[in-house]
Scaffold this active site. Structure first.
Site, PDB file in Angstrom:
ATOM      1  N   LYS A   1      31.893  26.294 -58.699  1.00  0.00           N
ATOM      2  CA  LYS A   1      30.457  26.335 -58.982  1.00  0.00           C
ATOM      3  C   LYS A   1      29.930  27.759 -58.855  1.00  0.00           C
ATOM      4  O   LYS A   1      29.172  28.232 -59.701  1.00  0.00           O
ATOM      5  CB  LYS A   1      29.706  25.425 -57.996  1.00  0.00           C
ATOM      6  N   ASN A   2      30.339  28.434 -57.778  1.00  0.00           N
ATOM      7  CA  ASN A   2      29.753  29.749 -57.507  1.00  0.00           C
ATOM      8  C   ASN A   2      30.265  30.848 -58.442  1.00  0.00           C
ATOM      9  O   ASN A   2      29.747  31.958 -58.415  1.00  0.00           O
ATOM     10  CB  ASN A   2      30.001  30.158 -56.049  1.00  0.00           C
TER      11      ASN A   2
ATOM     12  N   CYS B   1      14.090  28.144 -48.636  1.00  0.00           N
ATOM     13  CA  CYS B   1      15.258  27.317 -48.920  1.00  0.00           C
ATOM     14  C   CYS B   1      15.665  26.662 -47.624  1.00  0.00           C
ATOM     15  O   CYS B   1      15.449  27.212 -46.549  1.00  0.00           O
ATOM     16  CB  CYS B   1      16.358  28.212 -49.464  1.00  0.00           C
TER      17      CYS B   1
ATOM     18  N   ARG C   1      16.316  33.462 -47.041  1.00  0.00           N
ATOM     19  CA  ARG C   1      17.029  33.968 -48.215  1.00  0.00           C
ATOM     20  C   ARG C   1      16.153  34.858 -49.115  1.00  0.00           C
ATOM     21  O   ARG C   1      15.794  34.470 -50.225  1.00  0.00           O
ATOM     22  CB  ARG C   1      17.635  32.807 -49.018  1.00  0.00           C
TER      23      ARG C   1
ATOM     24  N   ASP D   1      30.254  28.544 -46.375  1.00  0.00           N
ATOM     25  CA  ASP D   1      30.206  27.317 -47.166  1.00  0.00           C
ATOM     26  C   ASP D   1      31.221  26.266 -46.699  1.00  0.00           C
ATOM     27  O   ASP D   1      31.249  25.156 -47.240  1.00  0.00           O
ATOM     28  CB  ASP D   1      30.443  27.623 -48.657  1.00  0.00           C
TER      29      ASP D   1
ATOM     30  N   ARG E   1      24.966  18.436 -56.813  1.00  0.00           N
ATOM     31  CA  ARG E   1      24.756  19.832 -57.214  1.00  0.00           C
ATOM     32  C   ARG E   1      26.076  20.590 -57.256  1.00  0.00           C
ATOM     33  O   ARG E   1      26.223  21.515 -58.045  1.00  0.00           O
ATOM     34  CB  ARG E   1      23.835  20.529 -56.198  1.00  0.00           C
TER      35      ARG E   1
END
Ligand code: UD1
Length: 429
Positions: free
Chosen positions: A22-23, A126, A131, A316, A408
């Protein structure tokens, strides 16, 4: 709202194919704004964040086409996507679109580099911390853009184009490194990015930009050299496998016991996490096309971990490791150094019987012989999957609410886990 229902206690055995990261996908899609030609991306995961970003890019004029999707098919994997921004029709990214996903702010880089202007909504707060975007704005300003903040928008302009320069980040930032790289790729002259992020996704994006005609050297180290070019052209690129998904399933197997092959995983992208798992007593065998994770009857040993930028232990995977350590034979400690509010999973894990004490940015996890299933709620993307991992090993039934967080970032999560013997299903609201 959909929920995930898990009945814990089954070991995991089988094979899990690892999806595209995803990233990496998100900044690769954003790179399509930097050229009028078509950027073809293979191995694009089917994720809500990808859908959200495709809408944002569509608003700027990007034509987004998914190859070979069967009519009516809902859930796919590893698609080929063609993105063509032959004309940028709008250089504004409105609040209503940007607030859904922080990474959409990153469009500011290629937009100002190619069009000389961009007006992008500030992403706002967030769940995992404040952030801010100061590094992005300082980097674009160093490259010659004029920056103003106007009614909640960052307005960047460079009517005569960007100019190469030295950009030194005060702290490692993945997003700011992507944006500075994309902007400097189209600036006049040479740029040096210092204290750059070295994450594998930064390398993947730089490789793609180079295929598009950029001249970027040193991605994957703390110093990136970029020789600006006048324009970029189309290219074809395959998204790197997801190291966070890989680490997540490795921890799930460690939690439940069993033996699972993670097909396509790149172990060199998560060495810190694999070392941690090995010291916890998990067996990891690496081969040419992936790796196999196993835990026999032995228990989990406690570990002490601090999250760090790559190549350190990734933030993560912090929540997933914490879930695993709730069953360790002793007390573990996890210190979070990247985001200031990334322990929201603690209170939810406690509902399953975990004993976790927080002391500022450090968590102490006292392992328990058993967890008990309960109703819990997802709070953010990685936190939500930590609840799934805990639920897989808990006694009885766990339901995880607000699963849109999972959608997501995890492709076909229930399918992948149930194919390995987990009792997990989606309850569609
Ligand atoms: C990316 C990842 C996210 C991961 C994070 C850290 C994507 C889509 N997301 O997020 O999954 O958790 O890297 O590995 O790739 N910061 C500032 N000012 C800025 C920018 C960042 O102070 O202008 C701070 C942040 O608040 C944070 C730290 O820098 O404390 C690192 O954040 P950053 O690497 O920028 O995270 P993201 O790129 O948003």
């Amino acid at each position: 709202m959909d929920k995930i229902r898990i009945v814990g206690g089954n070991p995991l055995n089988g094979t899990i194919p690892i999806s595209g990261a995803k990233n990496a996908t998100l900044p690769l899609m954003i790179a399509s704004l930097a050229t009028a030609d078509t950027l073809t991306l293979h191995n694009v995961p089917s994720l809500q964040d990808v859908v959200t970003l495709s809408r944002i890019l569509g608003n700027h004029g990007v034509d987004y086409a998914v190859a070979g999707r069967r009519p009516g098919s809902q859930r796919t994997h590893g698609s080929t996507v063609r993105l063509t921004a032959s004309e940028i029709v709008d250089t504004t990214a409105p609040y209503d679109l940007v607030r859904r996903m922080r990474a959409s702010f990153w469009v500011i880089g290629p937009l100002v580099a190619r069009m000389g202007e961009a007006k992008v909504s500030l992403p706002g707060g967030c769940a995992i911390g404040t952030r801010p975007v100061d590094f992005f704005l300082d980097a674009l300003s160093a490259l010659g853009a004029n920056i103003e903040i106007d009614q909640g928008y960052a307005v960047a302009s460079a009517s005569n184009g960007l100019v190469g320069n030295r950009v030194t980040f005060p702290k490692v930032s993945v997003g700011a490194t992507h944006v500075a790289s994309m902007a400097a790729a189209l600036a006049r002259g040479e740029s040096v990015i210092e204290n750059a992020a070295a994450e594998p996704e930064v390398v993947d994006v730089a490789e793609c930009l180079n295929k598009m005609g950029a001249k970027i050297e040193g991605a994957g180290t703390r110093t990136i050299h970029i020789q600006g070019v006048e324009e970029l052209h189309g290219a074809e690129h395959t998204v790197v496998p997801d190291r966070i998904e890989t680490g997540t399933y490795a921890m799930a197997v460690a939690m439940t016991g069993g033996k699972v092959r993670l097909e396509g995983a790149r172990p060199q992208h998560l060495e810190a996490a694999l070392e941690t798992l090995k010291s916890a007593g998990v067996s990891i065998e690496v081969d040419d096309t992936g790796m196999t994770v196993a835990r026999n009857g032995n228990g989990i040993q406690p570990v002490d971990v601090t999250t760090e930028p790559f190549p350190g232990f990734p933030t993560d995977l912090q929540a997933q490791l914490m879930a695993l350590m709730t069953k360790a034979q002793g007390t573990s400690s996890i210190r979070e150094t990247i985001f200031e509010n990334r322990f929201m999973h603690v209170s939810e894990l406690a509902r399953l019987g975990a004993a976790i004490r927080l002391d500022g940015q450090q968590a102490f996890i006292e392992g328990q012989p058993t967890l008990q299933g309960a109703e819990v709620m997802a709070t953010d993307l990685r936190a939500s999957v930590s609840l799934v991992i805990a639920g897989l090993a808990a006694e009885g039934e766990t339901t995880v609410g607000r699963v849109y967080h999972l959608d997501r970032g995890f492709e076909n999560l229930e399918e992948k886990l149930s194919a390995c013997g987990a009792q997990i299903e989606r309850l569609v609201a």
